[in-house]
Scaffold this motif. Structure first.
Motif, PDB file in Angstrom:
ATOM      1  N   PRO A  38       0.745  -0.855  -0.225  1.00  0.00           N
ATOM      2  CA  PRO A  38       0.263  -0.011   0.044  1.00  0.00           C
ATOM      3  C   PRO A  38       1.289   0.901  -0.521  1.00  0.00           C
ATOM      4  O   PRO A  38       1.520   1.415   0.924  1.00  0.00           O
ATOM      5  N   SER A  39       0.681   2.444  -0.620  1.00  0.00           N
ATOM      6  CA  SER A  39       0.611   3.204  -0.812  1.00  0.00           C
ATOM      7  C   SER A  39       0.086   4.452  -1.441  1.00  0.00           C
ATOM      8  O   SER A  39      -0.247   4.046  -2.631  1.00  0.00           O
ATOM      9  N   ASP A  40       0.017   5.616  -0.511  1.00  0.00           N
ATOM     10  CA  ASP A  40      -0.810   6.526  -1.043  1.00  0.00           C
ATOM     11  C   ASP A  40      -2.178   5.631  -1.223  1.00  0.00           C
ATOM     12  O   ASP A  40      -3.501   6.702  -2.039  1.00  0.00           O
ATOM     13  N   VAL A  41      -2.278   5.027  -0.541  1.00  0.00           N
ATOM     14  CA  VAL A  41      -4.028   4.054  -0.888  1.00  0.00           C
ATOM     15  C   VAL A  41      -5.452   5.729  -0.250  1.00  0.00           C
ATOM     16  O   VAL A  41      -5.043   6.061   0.784  1.00  0.00           O
ATOM     17  N   TRP A  53      -7.284   4.736  -8.273  1.00  0.00           N
ATOM     18  CA  TRP A  53      -6.349   4.566  -7.893  1.00  0.00           C
ATOM     19  C   TRP A  53      -6.621   3.187  -8.088  1.00  0.00           C
ATOM     20  O   TRP A  53      -5.618   1.974  -8.959  1.00  0.00           O
ATOM     21  N   GLN A  54      -7.670   2.771  -8.210  1.00  0.00           N
ATOM     22  CA  GLN A  54      -8.064   1.012  -7.965  1.00  0.00           C
ATOM     23  C   GLN A  54      -7.408   0.971 -10.003  1.00  0.00           C
ATOM     24  O   GLN A  54      -6.798  -0.344  -9.970  1.00  0.00           O
TER      25      GLN A  54
END
Length: 262
Positions: A38-41, A53-54
């Motif tokens: 996870p990064s910048d979720v 994002w997805q």
């Protein structure tokens, strides 16, 4: 002598294929592991930012899908070369466990890509709808600001009371007062020469806002349609490829083990 050379070449070919296949599979798994960190979720995945994002994550995941599939093909081709070249049973048996684990992994990846396909289509549709809503809201706000400015101009031109109140209260003074008076004089002159000038400018501005809105909606539709079709269909094709490799291999291993026990 020729038979010995042929067996040696087959052994070299099979080992090369198997090792290259394993390297490709492991490299792809490491790449996936790094990608899934996870990064910048976004805080809310159902929001527009969360959907984008997805979409980006699924696109990267699918774009890397060919590499492990190629690794599986090379690995199983190497195992097949061993079986047809008459390799020692010990060496063939040593690769059975690796082949079985690889087939399970291929089946698992096939299931993952099968799930990603409709999920990506759903995300692109929802993101497109939210983007269109956002564009409509921004266009509505722009038209609202335009109408407000027109009302202010009309009140400035038709009535001096508001301007006088602003001057007396000190809201407008000095250079700003001169600019307002010059603007008022300019607008009055334009209206004298063309009484419909203000309405024409207002209609032109509204046309520009609505034209820009349509352009942005068309771009959003094209962008999400391309992403949905490319990634969604690619994911579905990868799912078919992985499931075919995994299930066909597991079926053959099962058939081979049953023959060996008879």
């Amino acid at each position: 002598m020729k038979a010995t050379d042929s067996r040696q070449l087959s052994a070299i070919a099979s080992q090369t294929l198997k090792y290259v296949g394993i390297i490709l599979i492991l490299a792809a798994l490491i790449d996936y592991a790094v990608l899934l960190v996870p990064s910048d979720v976004p805080a809310k995945l159902s929001s527009l930012e969360g959907l984008k994002w997805q979409i980006a994550l699924f696109s990267q995941f699918v774009d890397r899908g060919v590499v492990p599939l190629l690794g599986f093909v090379l690995l199983f081709t190497g195992v097949w070369v061993d079986s047809v070249s008459g390799a020692p049973p010990e060496r063939q048996k040593a690769w059975q466990n690796i082949s079985f684990a690889s087939l399970l992994l291929a089946s698992l990846l096939g299931f993952v890509f099968l799930v990603l396909s409709p999920l990506h289509f759903s995300n692109t549709y929802r993101a497109n709808q939210q983007t269109r809503t956002q564009i409509s809201q921004e266009a509505g706000q722009a038209e609202g600001q335009l109408n407000q400015q027109l009302q202010q101009i009309n009140s400035l031109v038709k009535s001096d009371s508001q301007l006088n109140q602003a001057i007396e209260s000190g809201q407008i003074k000095g250079e700003q007062l001169a600019q307002v008076q010059a603007l008022k004089s300019q607008i009055q002159q334009q209206l004298q020469s063309d009484p419909q000038a203000l309405d024409k400018k207002a209609k032109d501005a509204q046309t520009q806002i609505r034209t820009r809105r349509l352009d942005l909606e068309k771009r959003a539709n094209a962008e999400f349609l391309k992403s949905g079709l490319r990634v969604g269909l690619s994911s579905l094709l990868l799912a078919i490829g992985y499931i075919t490799v995994g299930w066909t291999g597991l079926r053959q291993l099962g058939a081979g083990s049953r023959k060996a026990t008879r």
